[in-house]
Scaffold this active site. Structure first.
Site, PDB file in Angstrom:
ATOM      1  N   LYS A 124       1.042  -1.262  -0.080  1.00 27.39           N
ATOM      2  CA  LYS A 124       0.114   0.142   0.094  1.00 27.39           C
ATOM      3  C   LYS A 124       0.948   1.204   0.123  1.00 27.39           C
ATOM      4  CE  LYS A 124      -2.366  -0.527   3.858  1.00 27.39           C
ATOM      5  NZ  LYS A 124      -1.846  -1.904   4.388  1.00 27.39           N
ATOM      6  N   ARG A 170      -9.205   2.294   9.620  1.00 23.40           N
ATOM      7  CA  ARG A 170      -8.854   0.796   9.733  1.00 23.40           C
ATOM      8  C   ARG A 170     -10.017   0.075  10.466  1.00 23.40           C
ATOM      9  NH1 ARG A 170      -2.838   1.062   9.242  1.00 23.40           N
ATOM     10  NH2 ARG A 170      -2.055  -0.689   9.901  1.00 23.40           N
ATOM     11  N   ARG A 177      11.098  -6.811   4.292  1.00 18.92           N
ATOM     12  CA  ARG A 177      10.992  -5.120   4.057  1.00 18.92           C
ATOM     13  C   ARG A 177      11.914  -4.643   5.035  1.00 18.92           C
ATOM     14  NH1 ARG A 177       5.013  -2.977   4.737  1.00 18.92           N
ATOM     15  NH2 ARG A 177       5.065  -3.662   6.913  1.00 18.92           N
ATOM     16  N   ARG A 182      11.115  -2.379  10.394  1.00 13.11           N
ATOM     17  CA  ARG A 182      10.038  -1.894  11.356  1.00 13.11           C
ATOM     18  C   ARG A 182      10.085  -2.600  12.886  1.00 13.11           C
ATOM     19  NH1 ARG A 182       4.858  -0.426   8.089  1.00 13.11           N
ATOM     20  NH2 ARG A 182       4.133  -1.002   9.744  1.00 13.11           N
ATOM     21  N   ARG A 201      -0.843  -8.609  13.341  1.00 12.46           N
ATOM     22  CA  ARG A 201      -1.299  -7.621  12.477  1.00 12.46           C
ATOM     23  C   ARG A 201      -2.196  -8.132  11.508  1.00 12.46           C
ATOM     24  NH1 ARG A 201       4.024  -5.223  10.378  1.00 12.46           N
ATOM     25  NH2 ARG A 201       2.450  -4.036   8.984  1.00 12.46           N
TER      26      ARG A 201
HETATM   27  P1  AMP Z   1       0.915   0.852   9.050  1.00 13.62           P
HETATM   28  O1  AMP Z   1       2.140   1.657   8.795  1.00 13.62           O
HETATM   29  O2  AMP Z   1      -0.200   1.370   8.466  1.00 13.62           O
HETATM   30  O3  AMP Z   1       1.103  -0.815   8.934  1.00 13.62           O
HETATM   31  O4  AMP Z   1       0.689   1.084  10.479  1.00 13.62           O
HETATM   32  C1  AMP Z   1       1.550   0.651  11.667  1.00 13.62           C
HETATM   33  C2  AMP Z   1       0.882   0.630  12.814  1.00 13.62           C
HETATM   34  O5  AMP Z   1       0.188   1.773  13.068  1.00 13.62           O
HETATM   35  C3  AMP Z   1      -0.303  -0.327  12.886  1.00 13.62           C
HETATM   36  O6  AMP Z   1      -0.249  -1.761  13.216  1.00 13.62           O
HETATM   37  C4  AMP Z   1      -1.202   0.245  14.018  1.00 13.62           C
HETATM   38  O7  AMP Z   1      -0.586  -0.015  15.430  1.00 13.62           O
HETATM   39  C5  AMP Z   1      -0.890   1.835  13.984  1.00 13.62           C
HETATM   40  N1  AMP Z   1      -1.860   2.487  13.323  1.00 13.62           N
HETATM   41  C6  AMP Z   1      -1.895   2.930  11.907  1.00 13.62           C
HETATM   42  N2  AMP Z   1      -3.004   3.519  11.282  1.00 13.62           N
HETATM   43  C7  AMP Z   1      -3.756   3.169  12.342  1.00 13.62           C
HETATM   44  C8  AMP Z   1      -5.198   3.475  12.236  1.00 13.62           C
HETATM   45  N3  AMP Z   1      -5.784   3.986  11.347  1.00 13.62           N
HETATM   46  N4  AMP Z   1      -5.933   3.085  13.435  1.00 13.62           N
HETATM   47  C9  AMP Z   1      -5.359   2.415  14.471  1.00 13.62           C
HETATM   48  N5  AMP Z   1      -3.806   2.111  14.403  1.00 13.62           N
HETATM   49  C10 AMP Z   1      -3.236   2.650  13.488  1.00 13.62           C
END
Ligand code: AMP
Length: 212
Positions: A13, A88, A127, A160, A171
């Site tokens: 994404k 989300r 990654r 990460r 996740r």
């Molecule tokens: P991502 O980089 O989008 O995979 O997000 C990494 C982490 O950030 C997720 O596993 C959540 O812990 C937190 N996170 C990111 N966006 C959201 C969201 N919209 N709602 C809740 N937690 C979020």
């Protein structure tokens, strides 16, 4: 153009979002990137979010919604936006629809990137990201550890903290339970384009572009 990009963690994404935002000159809003920046700066928001992010759980809706409202106060959305990692949960999607209505804005499309789970785990394990500009790289593209530097800003590339096997599984479960239902939520609004996420970055980008 006003877009949302959906898909499980690791489907690519973020990479596609950056390409789309740059092609159409629209704001790219990645809630994950915002949270990681807040965590590394040690801000109040970062402290509140840290435990959730590092364990692969979702940050509570109130925190995320306050963050998004703050973002929408700025004028960087004038040309349009691409939301990446938000909404989300159904609660976030409903509140986001209300916010857009208040601002008299409508969504044009929801891009849903689809990849099977085995491939996702393989990709996430490979990654690494730039700590500074957040560009995503493949570990297998580097021969030696000391080469791990960003080709854009020169900063160090790291894994990460939530990209370990255990956290990835967590996740993916969180995604299935809380985020996948959003595909139906937006299907009912006739906004969803499913995109096959297997192939090269450019192939996937072409598939997405054909719908925009
Ligand atoms: P991502 O980089 O989008 O995979 O997000 C990494 C982490 O950030 C997720 O596993 C959540 O812990 C937190 N996170 C990111 N966006 C959201 C969201 N919209 N709602 C809740 N937690 C979020």
């Amino acid at each position: 153009m006003r877009l949302i990009i959906l898909g499980a963690p690791g489907v690519g994404k973020g990479t596609q979002a950056k390409k789309i935002a740059s092609k159409f000159n629209i704001a790219h809003v990645s809630t994950g990137d915002i949270l990681r920046t807040e965590i590394s700066s040690g801000s109040m928001l970062g402290k509140k979010a840290e435990e959730f992010v590092h364990s692969g759980k979702l940050v509570p809706d109130e925190i995320i919604l306050a963050m998004i409202k703050e973002e929408f106060r700025t004028d960087k959305f004038k040309n349009g936006f691409l939301m990446d990692g938000f909404p989300r949960t159904l609660e976030q999607a409903e509140k986001f629809s209300e916010l857009l209505e208040e601002l008299d804005l409508n969504l044009d499309k929801v891009i849903n990137i689809v990849v099977d789970e085995k491939e996702i785990i393989k990709r996430i394990s490979n990654r690494i990201i730039c700590g500074e500009c957040k560009k995503v790289f493949k570990l297998s593209d580097f021969k030696e550890d000391y080469d791990l530097a960003c080709d854009i800003c020169g900063s160090k590339l790291t894994r990460r903290k939530d990209d370990t096997e255990e956290v990835i599984k967590n996740r993916l479960e969180v995604y299935k339970a809380q985020t996948e239902p959003l595909v139906d939520f937006y299907k009912k609004k006739n906004l969803v384009e499913n995109i096959d996420g297997l192939g090269t970055e450019n192939e996937i980008f072409e598939r997405i572009s054909a719908h925009l």
